[in-house]
Design a protein around this motif. Structure first.
Motif, PDB file in Angstrom:
ATOM      1  N   ARG A 119       0.799  -1.224   0.000  1.00  0.00           N
ATOM      2  CA  ARG A 119       0.000   0.000   0.000  1.00  0.00           C
ATOM      3  C   ARG A 119       0.839   1.285   0.000  1.00  0.00           C
ATOM      4  O   ARG A 119       0.582   2.177  -0.821  1.00  0.00           O
ATOM      5  CB  ARG A 119      -0.958  -0.042   1.190  1.00  0.00           C
ATOM      6  CG  ARG A 119      -1.998   1.050   1.231  1.00  0.00           C
ATOM      7  CD  ARG A 119      -3.074   0.737   2.277  1.00  0.00           C
ATOM      8  NE  ARG A 119      -3.836   1.915   2.571  1.00  0.00           N
ATOM      9  CZ  ARG A 119      -3.501   2.800   3.515  1.00  0.00           C
ATOM     10  NH1 ARG A 119      -2.419   2.599   4.249  1.00  0.00           N
ATOM     11  NH2 ARG A 119      -4.246   3.855   3.717  1.00  0.00           N
ATOM     12  N   PRO A 120       1.824   1.458   0.886  1.00  0.00           N
ATOM     13  CA  PRO A 120       2.590   2.717   0.872  1.00  0.00           C
ATOM     14  C   PRO A 120       3.284   2.972  -0.463  1.00  0.00           C
ATOM     15  O   PRO A 120       3.314   4.110  -0.941  1.00  0.00           O
ATOM     16  CB  PRO A 120       3.614   2.516   1.999  1.00  0.00           C
ATOM     17  CG  PRO A 120       3.026   1.473   2.881  1.00  0.00           C
ATOM     18  CD  PRO A 120       2.266   0.564   1.980  1.00  0.00           C
ATOM     19  N   LEU A 121       3.826   1.915  -1.061  1.00  0.00           N
ATOM     20  CA  LEU A 121       4.545   2.107  -2.320  1.00  0.00           C
ATOM     21  C   LEU A 121       3.577   2.420  -3.454  1.00  0.00           C
ATOM     22  O   LEU A 121       3.882   3.234  -4.338  1.00  0.00           O
ATOM     23  CB  LEU A 121       5.367   0.848  -2.649  1.00  0.00           C
ATOM     24  CG  LEU A 121       6.520   1.066  -3.642  1.00  0.00           C
ATOM     25  CD1 LEU A 121       7.474   2.141  -3.157  1.00  0.00           C
ATOM     26  CD2 LEU A 121       7.275  -0.231  -3.883  1.00  0.00           C
ATOM     27  N   MET A 122       2.394   1.794  -3.442  1.00  0.00           N
ATOM     28  CA  MET A 122       1.399   2.089  -4.479  1.00  0.00           C
ATOM     29  C   MET A 122       0.922   3.535  -4.383  1.00  0.00           C
ATOM     30  O   MET A 122       0.777   4.218  -5.409  1.00  0.00           O
ATOM     31  CB  MET A 122       0.213   1.125  -4.367  1.00  0.00           C
ATOM     32  CG  MET A 122       0.538  -0.305  -4.733  1.00  0.00           C
ATOM     33  SD  MET A 122      -0.933  -1.371  -4.886  1.00  0.00           S
ATOM     34  CE  MET A 122      -1.538  -1.368  -3.189  1.00  0.00           C
ATOM     35  N   ILE A 123       0.674   4.000  -3.166  1.00  0.00           N
ATOM     36  CA  ILE A 123       0.231   5.389  -2.978  1.00  0.00           C
ATOM     37  C   ILE A 123       1.304   6.362  -3.481  1.00  0.00           C
ATOM     38  O   ILE A 123       1.016   7.311  -4.215  1.00  0.00           O
ATOM     39  CB  ILE A 123      -0.084   5.656  -1.494  1.00  0.00           C
ATOM     40  CG1 ILE A 123      -1.309   4.848  -1.063  1.00  0.00           C
ATOM     41  CG2 ILE A 123      -0.321   7.149  -1.245  1.00  0.00           C
ATOM     42  CD1 ILE A 123      -1.541   4.844   0.437  1.00  0.00           C
ATOM     43  N   GLY A 124       2.558   6.119  -3.093  1.00  0.00           N
ATOM     44  CA  GLY A 124       3.650   6.983  -3.533  1.00  0.00           C
ATOM     45  C   GLY A 124       3.830   6.977  -5.039  1.00  0.00           C
ATOM     46  O   GLY A 124       4.063   8.031  -5.654  1.00  0.00           O
ATOM     47  N   ALA A 125       3.713   5.797  -5.658  1.00  0.00           N
ATOM     48  CA  ALA A 125       3.898   5.681  -7.107  1.00  0.00           C
ATOM     49  C   ALA A 125       2.815   6.444  -7.868  1.00  0.00           C
ATOM     50  O   ALA A 125       3.100   7.157  -8.842  1.00  0.00           O
ATOM     51  CB  ALA A 125       3.897   4.207  -7.514  1.00  0.00           C
ATOM     52  N   LEU A 126       1.568   6.297  -7.430  1.00  0.00           N
ATOM     53  CA  LEU A 126       0.472   6.991  -8.115  1.00  0.00           C
ATOM     54  C   LEU A 126       0.559   8.499  -7.920  1.00  0.00           C
ATOM     55  O   LEU A 126       0.255   9.276  -8.835  1.00  0.00           O
ATOM     56  CB  LEU A 126      -0.873   6.458  -7.621  1.00  0.00           C
ATOM     57  CG  LEU A 126      -1.235   5.064  -8.159  1.00  0.00           C
ATOM     58  CD1 LEU A 126      -2.336   4.434  -7.324  1.00  0.00           C
ATOM     59  CD2 LEU A 126      -1.654   5.144  -9.615  1.00  0.00           C
ATOM     60  N   ALA A 127       0.994   8.938  -6.730  1.00  0.00           N
ATOM     61  CA  ALA A 127       1.175  10.376  -6.494  1.00  0.00           C
ATOM     62  C   ALA A 127       2.284  10.937  -7.386  1.00  0.00           C
ATOM     63  O   ALA A 127       2.160  12.035  -7.956  1.00  0.00           O
ATOM     64  CB  ALA A 127       1.493  10.627  -5.020  1.00  0.00           C
TER      65      ALA A 127
END
Length: 421
Positions: free
Chosen positions: A99-107
């Motif tokens: 989850r943290p990496l997905m949020i950062g990648a999409l941002a």
């Protein structure tokens, strides 16, 4: 006795409070089925954004008057930035969670879309592509692993199928979407990137409410050291699939970065839709193959895929020599089907053989080989085109791709014969 009763009451109270907190925590996040659908869509969206520049490059070139080699440079730096991101943070989600990496990648992808939206020249486009490459690299392994893990328990093959379908579907949709807008919108580039800004905002917000699929474990900082963690039990299979992975990404380079230039220089076709249709036909065929071949054994898919890519690359070379657009479309269809079959056979063969915490590493190894091939081939093509011209560059590119795909046919068939003995 009274002490025992008090202790029991306290334990019961703590258990009730824990249950209440767990239910409250679960209400913060989406059901796993909804999360699976949403993260699958986010994975497609990331690749839609990657495919969107395909029909826009000739428009940018016409408006800003820069040479063709800068187009291939912009394409190449994207792939190399993506490669660096995969090498550095490809396995990070195995430690800190998906989850943290997905949020950062999409941002970060949102930042790239804004850079495209307001780009005043080719320099800004190259910067935007670098940022996009880092974002896509950060998303590739974490989104792919999350999709597999969020898939319904009784349909885990659906998750692996999505990981093979989404990249091709996204690239094809992105190219067609941008091509249609480029053909009919007064300010095509602005319209394309504005839509994608909205999509990335929605994707980032959605991911905030996606449940985590793996537990955190130590070693996050150590995982940032560039390395490829390929489990021993799949190394032989990965080696045999490597030529197919490389030739698949060579063909992606062809359809996403080179064919729009070839259509203008060789076939004198400057319609944005024409360039996007070639990519859409190829990636659409690959998506259909991925979706309709779940019952086939992975080695058969790889064999069929590498064979089709060999034939498609040869037909592409023939279309240049014969100056035949019809042959180019046929080549796109066959080569695209080959990409889909080979990629599906690779992921479906490798993913079931490893433990959940090793999945991100598997996708890192796949994308590492693929994007290295993509970035280097695009940059080499850009260097060569200024010396020999577009037609000769495209012919040479097709010949090399056919030879690598043929090596994939031989390697896959050889591994299967050894396994049968």
């Amino acid at each position: 006795m009274a002490t025992v009763v008090v202790t029991n009451l306290q334990a019961q109270k703590e258990a009730v409070m824990t249950a209440v907190l767990d239910r409250a925590e679960s209400r913060r996040y989406l059901p796993r089925t909804a999360a699976f659908a949403g993260i699958s869509a986010a994975m497609v969206a990331i690749l839609v954004a990657a495919g969107a520049p395909t029909p826009l490059w000739p428009i940018y070139q016409h408006e800003w008057g820069f040479p063709s080699w800068l187009l291939t440079l912009a394409f190449g730096v994207y792939a190399l930035a993506l490669l660096v991101a995969i090498l550095v943070i490809g396995s990070l989600s195995d430690h800190i969670g998906r989850r943290p990496l997905m949020i950062g990648a999409l941002a970060l992808e949102l930042v790239a879309m804004l850079a495209f939206l307001f780009a005043p020249g080719i320099g800004w486009l190259i910067v935007a592509r670098v940022v996009q490459g880092v974002a896509t690299g950060a998303a590739s392994s974490s989104l792919s692993a999350a999709v597999v893990e969020l898939a319904p328990e009784r349909q885990k093959k659906l998750g692996a199928m999505m990981t093979s379908m989404a990249p091709l579907a996204g690239l094809g949709i992105g190219a067609l979407f941008a091509g249609v807008l480029a053909e009919f919108a007064s300010d095509a580039a602005f319209a394309v990137w504005l839509v994608l800004v909205v999509v990335m905002v929605a994707g980032t917000i959605f991911t905030l409410f996606t449940p985590e699929t793996v537990s955190r474990k130590p070693g996050a900082l150590a995982s940032l050291k560039p390395q490829v963690k390929l489990p021993v039990q799949v190394r032989r299979l990965y080696a045999s699939a490597l030529p197919g992975i490389v030739s698949s990404f060579f063909l992606m380079t062809l359809f996403m970065g080179l064919i729009p230039v070839v259509l203008v220089a060789v076939f004198t076709v400057d319609s944005p839709v024409a360039g996007s249709l070639a990519a859409f036909v190829a990636f659409g065929a690959g998506t259909v193959l991925s979706a309709t071949t779940s019952s086939l054994k992975p080695h058969r898919l790889r064999l069929a895929g590498t064979s089709a890519m060999t034939v498609g690359a040869i037909l592409f070379v023939g279309s240049i020599g014969a100056h035949s657009l019809t042959l180019l479309w046929v080549a796109s269809l066959i080569a695209g089907a080959g990409i889909g079959a080979a990629f599906a056979g690779t992921t479906r063969g490798l993913v079931p053989e490893v433990a959940p915490h090793e999945r991100a590493g598997i996708f890192t190894a796949i994308y590492l080989a693929g994007y290295l091939a993509m970035g280097l081939s695009a940059i080499v093509a850009g260097l060569v085109v200024g010396v020999v011209g577009v037609a000769s560059m495209a012919t040479g590119f097709g010949v090399v791709t056919a030879l690598v795909a043929l090596a994939g046919v031989i390697a896959t068939a050889g591994l299967h014969r050894k396994d049968k003995k």
